[in-house]
Design an enzyme around this catalytic site. Structure first.
Site, PDB file in Angstrom:
ATOM      1  N   GLY A  44       0.849  -1.199   0.071  1.00 46.87           N
ATOM      2  CA  GLY A  44       0.021   0.005  -0.013  1.00 46.87           C
ATOM      3  C   GLY A  44       0.917   1.338   0.067  1.00 46.87           C
ATOM      4  O   GLY A  44       1.984   1.350   0.317  1.00 46.87           O
TER       5      GLY A  44
ATOM      6  N   CYS B  47       6.113  -0.110   7.139  1.00 46.82           N
ATOM      7  CA  CYS B  47       5.717   0.989   6.255  1.00 46.82           C
ATOM      8  C   CYS B  47       6.832   1.443   5.471  1.00 46.82           C
ATOM      9  O   CYS B  47       7.976   1.412   5.928  1.00 46.82           O
ATOM     10  CB  CYS B  47       5.310   2.299   7.455  1.00 46.82           C
ATOM     11  N   LEU B  48       6.548   1.681   4.217  1.00 46.94           N
ATOM     12  CA  LEU B  48       7.604   1.932   3.377  1.00 46.94           C
ATOM     13  C   LEU B  48       8.249   3.209   3.832  1.00 46.94           C
ATOM     14  O   LEU B  48       9.611   3.453   3.363  1.00 46.94           O
ATOM     15  CB  LEU B  48       6.914   2.285   1.859  1.00 46.94           C
TER      16      LEU B  48
ATOM     17  N   GLN C  62       3.075  10.005   1.244  1.00 46.56           N
ATOM     18  CA  GLN C  62       4.578   9.348   1.425  1.00 46.56           C
ATOM     19  C   GLN C  62       5.075   9.681   0.154  1.00 46.56           C
ATOM     20  O   GLN C  62       6.583   9.505   0.069  1.00 46.56           O
ATOM     21  CB  GLN C  62       3.963   7.808   1.344  1.00 46.56           C
TER      22      GLN C  62
ATOM     23  N   HIS D  64      -4.219   1.386   7.507  1.00 46.89           N
ATOM     24  CA  HIS D  64      -3.042   1.893   7.523  1.00 46.89           C
ATOM     25  C   HIS D  64      -2.811   3.017   6.796  1.00 46.89           C
ATOM     26  O   HIS D  64      -2.457   4.372   6.856  1.00 46.89           O
ATOM     27  CB  HIS D  64      -2.035   0.866   7.335  1.00 46.89           C
ATOM     28  N   GLU D  65      -3.312   3.131   5.458  1.00 51.32           N
ATOM     29  CA  GLU D  65      -3.255   3.910   4.478  1.00 51.32           C
ATOM     30  C   GLU D  65      -4.234   5.265   4.613  1.00 51.32           C
ATOM     31  O   GLU D  65      -3.845   6.306   4.450  1.00 51.32           O
ATOM     32  CB  GLU D  65      -3.623   3.366   2.719  1.00 51.32           C
TER      33      GLU D  65
ATOM     34  N   HIS E 144      -2.577   7.351   7.099  1.00 50.78           N
ATOM     35  CA  HIS E 144      -1.630   8.440   6.260  1.00 50.78           C
ATOM     36  C   HIS E 144      -2.230   9.576   5.928  1.00 50.78           C
ATOM     37  O   HIS E 144      -1.425  10.837   5.997  1.00 50.78           O
ATOM     38  CB  HIS E 144      -0.931   7.545   5.283  1.00 50.78           C
TER      39      HIS E 144
END
Ligand code: ZN
Length: 170
Positions: A46, A91-92, A51, A133-134, A137
């Site tokens: 995701g 997380c990226l 991000q 999670h997204e 963000h």
């Protein structure tokens, strides 16, 4: 399509609240496509627009093993949630760090798709975690916010150290 730079915590972009998309035009579709390409390249499941330094409410997700089920969620909102389970998350934007987070195990959400069409869907398991999670963000919230302050400080130090090494390397 183009690969985008994924920002790393504590980059200030990751704390900004994203703004709703008013019209799903070619520019928004390009952003979603670039985000998908960037997510696949980074081997993530995701990615949210903040991000990659974009302040619009755009999320891309693909939790399939074959990476053949891309989802684009524009202006996503969770309508209902149920259940609770702890699972390991990463997380990226916080590379190399994983920890346990408690999330709802099932969610019902609505969003606009890549064509700007509104839809509603349900998600469970990994997809439910990813949707939560997204969407976090888009509110400037990160999974480490659910951890203790001590842990969060440690993560921050670790990421800042990493950032300095990257800059020192050019
Ligand atoms: Zn993330």
């Amino acid at each position: 399509m183009a690969l985008l730079d994924i920002l790393v915590y504590p980059d200030p972009w990751l704390r900004k609240r994203a703004e709703p998309v008013t019209e799903v035009d070619g520019d928004v579709r390009r952003l979603a496509d670039d985000m998908l390409e960037t997510m696949y390249e980074a081997r993530g499941i995701g990615l949210a627009a903040p991000q990659v330094g974009d302040g619009r409410r755009v999320v891309v997700i693909d939790v399939s093993e074959e990476h053949d089920t891309p989802r684009v969620l524009i202006n996503p909102e969770i309508l209902e949630r149920s259940g609770e389970a702890s699972g390991e998350e990463g997380c990226l934007s916080i590379p190399g760090y994983y920890d346990e987070v408690v999330r709802a195990t099932w969610v019902r959400y609505r969003a606009l798709d890549r064509d700007g069409q509104p839809f509603e869907d349900e998600a469970e398991g990994t997809l439910a975690v990813c949707v939560q999670h997204e969407i976090d963000h888009l509110e400037g919230r990160l999974f480490i916010d659910y951890l203790s302050e001590l842990k969060r400080k440690r993560v921050r130090k670790r990421m800042e150290k990493r950032e300095r090494q990257v800059s020192a390397a050019g």
